[in-house]
Design a protein around this motif. Structure first.
Motif, PDB file in Angstrom:
ATOM      1  N   ALA A  90     -10.849  -8.738  -8.658  1.00 60.57           N
ATOM      2  CA  ALA A  90     -11.865  -8.115  -7.689  1.00 60.57           C
ATOM      3  C   ALA A  90     -12.424  -6.829  -7.736  1.00 60.57           C
ATOM      4  CB  ALA A  90     -10.600  -8.216  -6.175  1.00 60.57           C
ATOM      5  N   VAL A  91     -11.781  -6.063  -8.828  1.00 58.50           N
ATOM      6  CA  VAL A  91     -12.166  -4.655  -8.824  1.00 58.50           C
ATOM      7  C   VAL A  91     -13.464  -4.555  -9.419  1.00 58.50           C
ATOM      8  CG1 VAL A  91     -11.398  -2.568 -10.152  1.00 58.50           C
ATOM      9  CG2 VAL A  91      -9.621  -3.888  -9.357  1.00 58.50           C
ATOM     10  N   THR A  92     -14.394  -3.587  -8.740  1.00 54.15           N
ATOM     11  CA  THR A  92     -15.563  -3.435  -9.193  1.00 54.15           C
ATOM     12  C   THR A  92     -15.729  -1.790  -9.363  1.00 54.15           C
ATOM     13  OG1 THR A  92     -16.539  -2.747  -7.039  1.00 54.15           O
ATOM     14  CG2 THR A  92     -16.570  -4.960  -7.660  1.00 54.15           C
ATOM     15  N   PRO A  93     -16.820  -1.373  -9.860  1.00 52.40           N
ATOM     16  CA  PRO A  93     -17.010   0.112  -9.827  1.00 52.40           C
ATOM     17  C   PRO A  93     -16.924   0.843  -8.872  1.00 52.40           C
ATOM     18  CG  PRO A  93     -18.501  -1.016 -11.520  1.00 52.40           C
ATOM     19  CD  PRO A  93     -18.022  -1.966 -10.678  1.00 52.40           C
ATOM     20  N   ASN A  94     -17.234   0.188  -7.597  1.00 49.90           N
ATOM     21  CA  ASN A  94     -17.088   0.838  -6.282  1.00 49.90           C
ATOM     22  C   ASN A  94     -15.802   0.715  -5.611  1.00 49.90           C
ATOM     23  OD1 ASN A  94     -19.544   1.471  -6.568  1.00 49.90           O
ATOM     24  ND2 ASN A  94     -20.554  -0.397  -5.297  1.00 49.90           N
ATOM     25  N   THR A  95     -14.575   0.187  -6.314  1.00 54.42           N
ATOM     26  CA  THR A  95     -13.687   0.040  -5.653  1.00 54.42           C
ATOM     27  C   THR A  95     -12.887   1.540  -5.481  1.00 54.42           C
ATOM     28  OG1 THR A  95     -13.148  -2.176  -6.586  1.00 54.42           O
ATOM     29  CG2 THR A  95     -11.068  -1.045  -5.868  1.00 54.42           C
ATOM     30  N   VAL A  96     -12.436   1.665  -4.339  1.00 58.10           N
ATOM     31  CA  VAL A  96     -11.670   2.994  -4.242  1.00 58.10           C
ATOM     32  C   VAL A  96     -10.098   2.933  -3.700  1.00 58.10           C
ATOM     33  CG1 VAL A  96     -13.632   4.314  -3.451  1.00 58.10           C
ATOM     34  CG2 VAL A  96     -12.134   3.120  -1.545  1.00 58.10           C
ATOM     35  N   GLY A  97      -9.949   1.848  -3.456  1.00 56.92           N
ATOM     36  CA  GLY A  97      -8.480   1.630  -2.836  1.00 56.92           C
ATOM     37  C   GLY A  97      -7.868   0.251  -2.967  1.00 56.92           C
ATOM     38  N   PHE A  98      -6.652  -0.152  -3.098  1.00 54.32           N
ATOM     39  CA  PHE A  98      -5.957  -1.199  -2.818  1.00 54.32           C
ATOM     40  C   PHE A  98      -4.831  -1.159  -1.793  1.00 54.32           C
ATOM     41  CE2 PHE A  98      -2.496  -4.331  -4.492  1.00 54.32           C
ATOM     42  CZ  PHE A  98      -2.951  -5.427  -3.498  1.00 54.32           C
ATOM     43  N   LEU A  99      -4.963  -1.591  -0.627  1.00 52.30           N
ATOM     44  CA  LEU A  99      -4.218  -1.751   0.676  1.00 52.30           C
ATOM     45  C   LEU A  99      -3.126  -2.905   0.503  1.00 52.30           C
ATOM     46  CD1 LEU A  99      -3.064  -0.472   3.304  1.00 52.30           C
ATOM     47  CD2 LEU A  99      -5.198  -1.389   4.291  1.00 52.30           C
ATOM     48  N   VAL A 100      -1.935  -2.651   0.676  1.00 54.35           N
ATOM     49  CA  VAL A 100      -0.943  -3.834   0.458  1.00 54.35           C
ATOM     50  C   VAL A 100       0.430  -3.494   1.223  1.00 54.35           C
ATOM     51  CG1 VAL A 100      -0.319  -3.253  -1.658  1.00 54.35           C
ATOM     52  CG2 VAL A 100      -0.174  -5.572  -1.041  1.00 54.35           C
ATOM     53  N   GLU A 101       1.007  -4.525   1.706  1.00 57.48           N
ATOM     54  CA  GLU A 101       2.441  -4.501   2.405  1.00 57.48           C
ATOM     55  C   GLU A 101       3.197  -4.840   1.137  1.00 57.48           C
ATOM     56  OE1 GLU A 101       2.187  -6.548   6.454  1.00 57.48           O
ATOM     57  OE2 GLU A 101       0.373  -7.267   5.351  1.00 57.48           O
ATOM     58  N   PRO A 102       4.241  -3.927   0.906  1.00 61.83           N
ATOM     59  CA  PRO A 102       5.266  -4.621  -0.159  1.00 61.83           C
ATOM     60  C   PRO A 102       5.818  -5.835   0.271  1.00 61.83           C
ATOM     61  CG  PRO A 102       5.638  -2.288   0.426  1.00 61.83           C
ATOM     62  CD  PRO A 102       4.685  -2.727   1.280  1.00 61.83           C
ATOM     63  N   ILE A 103       6.130  -6.115   1.327  1.00 59.73           N
ATOM     64  CA  ILE A 103       6.459  -7.484   1.873  1.00 59.73           C
ATOM     65  C   ILE A 103       5.738  -7.806   3.080  1.00 59.73           C
ATOM     66  CG2 ILE A 103       8.273  -8.883   3.141  1.00 59.73           C
ATOM     67  CD1 ILE A 103      10.359  -7.024   1.576  1.00 59.73           C
ATOM     68  N   GLN A 104       4.998  -8.863   3.344  1.00 64.71           N
ATOM     69  CA  GLN A 104       4.313  -9.311   4.318  1.00 64.71           C
ATOM     70  C   GLN A 104       5.191  -9.664   5.473  1.00 64.71           C
ATOM     71  OE1 GLN A 104       1.275 -11.858   3.003  1.00 64.71           O
ATOM     72  NE2 GLN A 104      -0.258 -10.446   2.702  1.00 64.71           N
ATOM     73  N   GLY A 105       5.254  -8.723   6.727  1.00 71.07           N
ATOM     74  CA  GLY A 105       6.054  -8.991   7.678  1.00 71.07           C
ATOM     75  C   GLY A 105       5.494  -9.895   8.686  1.00 71.07           C
ATOM     76  N   GLU A 106       4.374  -9.785   9.269  1.00 71.28           N
ATOM     77  CA  GLU A 106       3.981 -10.414  10.152  1.00 71.28           C
ATOM     78  C   GLU A 106       3.501 -11.880   9.613  1.00 71.28           C
ATOM     79  OE1 GLU A 106       3.779  -9.788  13.480  1.00 71.28           O
ATOM     80  OE2 GLU A 106       4.845  -8.221  12.908  1.00 71.28           O
ATOM     81  N   ALA A 107       3.398 -12.069   8.286  1.00 76.59           N
ATOM     82  CA  ALA A 107       2.726 -13.403   7.848  1.00 76.59           C
ATOM     83  C   ALA A 107       4.302 -14.403   7.495  1.00 76.59           C
ATOM     84  CB  ALA A 107       2.398 -13.096   6.521  1.00 76.59           C
ATOM     85  N   GLY A 108       5.313 -13.813   8.029  1.00 80.58           N
ATOM     86  CA  GLY A 108       6.332 -14.276   7.944  1.00 80.58           C
ATOM     87  C   GLY A 108       7.556 -14.068   6.759  1.00 80.58           C
ATOM     88  N   VAL A 109       7.412 -12.604   6.640  1.00 80.58           N
ATOM     89  CA  VAL A 109       8.631 -12.285   5.360  1.00 80.58           C
ATOM     90  C   VAL A 109       8.186 -12.844   4.242  1.00 80.58           C
ATOM     91  CG1 VAL A 109      10.853 -11.438   5.027  1.00 80.58           C
ATOM     92  CG2 VAL A 109      10.259 -11.962   7.363  1.00 80.58           C
ATOM     93  N   ILE A 110       7.012 -12.626   3.731  1.00 74.55           N
ATOM     94  CA  ILE A 110       6.522 -13.015   2.220  1.00 74.55           C
ATOM     95  C   ILE A 110       6.488 -12.127   1.486  1.00 74.55           C
ATOM     96  CG2 ILE A 110       4.529 -14.268   1.071  1.00 74.55           C
ATOM     97  CD1 ILE A 110       5.911 -15.972   3.520  1.00 74.55           C
ATOM     98  N   LEU A 111       7.537 -12.478   0.232  1.00 73.33           N
ATOM     99  CA  LEU A 111       7.803 -11.391  -0.824  1.00 73.33           C
ATOM    100  C   LEU A 111       7.060 -11.878  -1.855  1.00 73.33           C
ATOM    101  CD1 LEU A 111      10.587 -11.595   0.948  1.00 73.33           C
ATOM    102  CD2 LEU A 111      11.613 -10.753  -1.135  1.00 73.33           C
ATOM    103  N   PRO A 112       6.220 -10.751  -2.633  1.00 73.53           N
ATOM    104  CA  PRO A 112       5.397 -11.093  -3.796  1.00 73.53           C
ATOM    105  C   PRO A 112       6.232 -11.398  -4.946  1.00 73.53           C
ATOM    106  CG  PRO A 112       5.647  -8.859  -3.491  1.00 73.53           C
ATOM    107  CD  PRO A 112       6.423  -9.375  -2.163  1.00 73.53           C
ATOM    108  N   PRO A 113       5.758 -11.814  -6.085  1.00 79.38           N
ATOM    109  CA  PRO A 113       6.514 -12.339  -7.065  1.00 79.38           C
ATOM    110  C   PRO A 113       7.155 -10.967  -7.943  1.00 79.38           C
ATOM    111  CG  PRO A 113       4.378 -13.198  -7.254  1.00 79.38           C
ATOM    112  CD  PRO A 113       4.467 -12.712  -6.207  1.00 79.38           C
TER     113      PRO A 113
END
Length: 399
Positions: A181-204
């Motif tokens: 998804a990164v392009t030359p215009n990408t300035v940031g990546f915004l992410v939750e370390p664990i998605q709380g409202e989604a149901g306490v979803i942990l990434p790999p």
């Protein structure tokens, strides 16, 4: 007044933008709350992790009362004797270089969006008005127009357009999708370390570390929304510590005041926050002396009273106990520290009926994304109380 009268008053006069359990609370202490009819409950939501230190912590209360008697608000038109101290203490604790105080989590997110866009134009050299920020599917970062512009929750978006452009959405936990998804215009990546409202979803495992590498290699600001996961909730001061990384921009709030007063903060380095100049961003209440005094004490009690370590111990113990519950209705139990989700199979009819039955037995929790109960008690919970809660949860889930 009885609970029914309070509920009727709310329903008659208030906007119906929440669907709370019908319990009317009037007092809290530690992990416990009491309703207007005198019933006692274990709080297993902690005001969405805003009350990590427990309800009405006496040290934070004392700091609030003392500051309120001296000075509450100056605006940032003048300086006050609490702001610099707050900066110094939170920077020392989190290894940050710069701080920008706000009032709510959503304001902190908006601040991050504005800041990384400006950094993209002034430092990275992205063409004006072309900056892109990558976010994750099923995210929750607040409810402002800009924030819901990159939400994938239909209920949050329906009827509120037109939306703010400039965001690319990728699956949470998919490092290849992030890289693509990164392009030359990408300035940031915004992410939750664990998605709380989604149901306490942990990434790999390793996801955040890999994201850190991508952002560093491709000159992108890594923004971690630690408004729920931060300040001890996962058994570390910040959830990023589980993978040994440091974000470029970290957002904290909720427990930053121990539930006493609205305050949030954007933590960063000089390069990113340094792009903001006087008059470009601010808040009348942001960084006010009352909020700063409260936050200073809230941070101190987290560390000095061992709440972070207790969250790690009690979280492991709680999670182990929940995983011993035997019922075919539960699809998965997952979590880190005292941020735990119990997800039910869709055919079970949703998690809310279980929350209602738990309320009747003295435990308050709330469903999220329809099929998941989130268990997130204050970080001061004891082993004895966890055992009591597990007995009740088992009786409700297995019964």
């Amino acid at each position: 007044m009885k609970a029914d009268a309070f509920i009727a008053m709310e329903e008659r006069l208030g906007a119906h933008n929440y669907h709370p359990l019908d319990v009317v609370l009037t007092r809290g202490e530690g992990v416990w709350v009491w309703d207007v009819d005198g019933r006692k409950y274990l709080d297993c939501l902690s005001a969405y992790s805003a009350v990590n230190q427990g309800h009405c912590h006496p040290r934070i209360f004392k700091a609030m009362v003392e500051q309120a008697a001296r000075l509450t608000l100056t605006s940032r038109a003048f300086r006050n004797d609490q702001l610099g101290r707050f900066y110094e203490e939170i920077c020392d604790l989190t290894r940050s270089h710069k701080v920008l105080p706000m009032n709510s989590g959503a304001e902190a997110v908006e601040t991050a969006v504005k800041t990384v866009r400006k950094w993209g134009y002034r430092v990275k050299g992205v063409p004006e008005d072309q900056a892109e920020i990558i976010v994750c599917r099923n995210n929750f970062h607040g409810r402002t127009i800009t924030v819901i512009s990159f939400s994938t929750d239909d209920a949050s978006r329906d009827g509120f357009g037109p939306f703010t452009p400039g965001f690319r959405i990728v699956p949470f936990g998919d490092i290849d999708a992030l890289s693509s998804a990164v392009t030359p215009n990408t300035v940031g990546f915004l992410v939750e370390p664990i998605q709380g409202e989604a149901g306490v979803i942990l990434p790999p495992a390793g996801y955040l570390k890999a994201a850190r590498s991508i952002c560093r290699d491709r000159n992108i600001v890594l923004i971690l929304d630690e408004i729920q996961t931060g300040l001890g909730r996962t058994g570390k001061l910040l959830a990023e510590e589980h993978e040994g990384i440091e974000a470029d921009l970290t957002l904290v709030g909720k427990a930053l005041s121990g539930g006493f007063y609205p305050i949030s903060a954007v933590l960063s380095n000089s390069e990113v926050l340094g792009v903001l100049q006087p008059g470009e961003h601010g808040s009348t209440f942001g960084g006010n002396p009352l909020a700063c005094a409260v936050a200073r004490e809230a941070l101190k009690v987290l560390v000095e009273e061992g709440m972070i370590e207790n969250a790690a111990r009690m979280g492991d113990y709680f999670l182990k106990g929940l995983n011993q519950i035997r019922t075919p209705g539960v699809r998965e139990i997952r979590g880190k520290g005292l941020m735990i989700g119990m997800e039910f199979h869709p055919e079970m009819g949703g998690a809310r009926p279980y929350c209602q039955r738990l309320k009747e037995k003295g435990i308050l929790c709330k469903e999220t994304h329809e099929h998941t109960i989130r268990f997130a008690p204050p970080l001061v919970i004891t082993r004895e109380t966890v055992d009591w809660a597990l007995d009740i949860i088992r009786s409700v889930i297995e019964g």
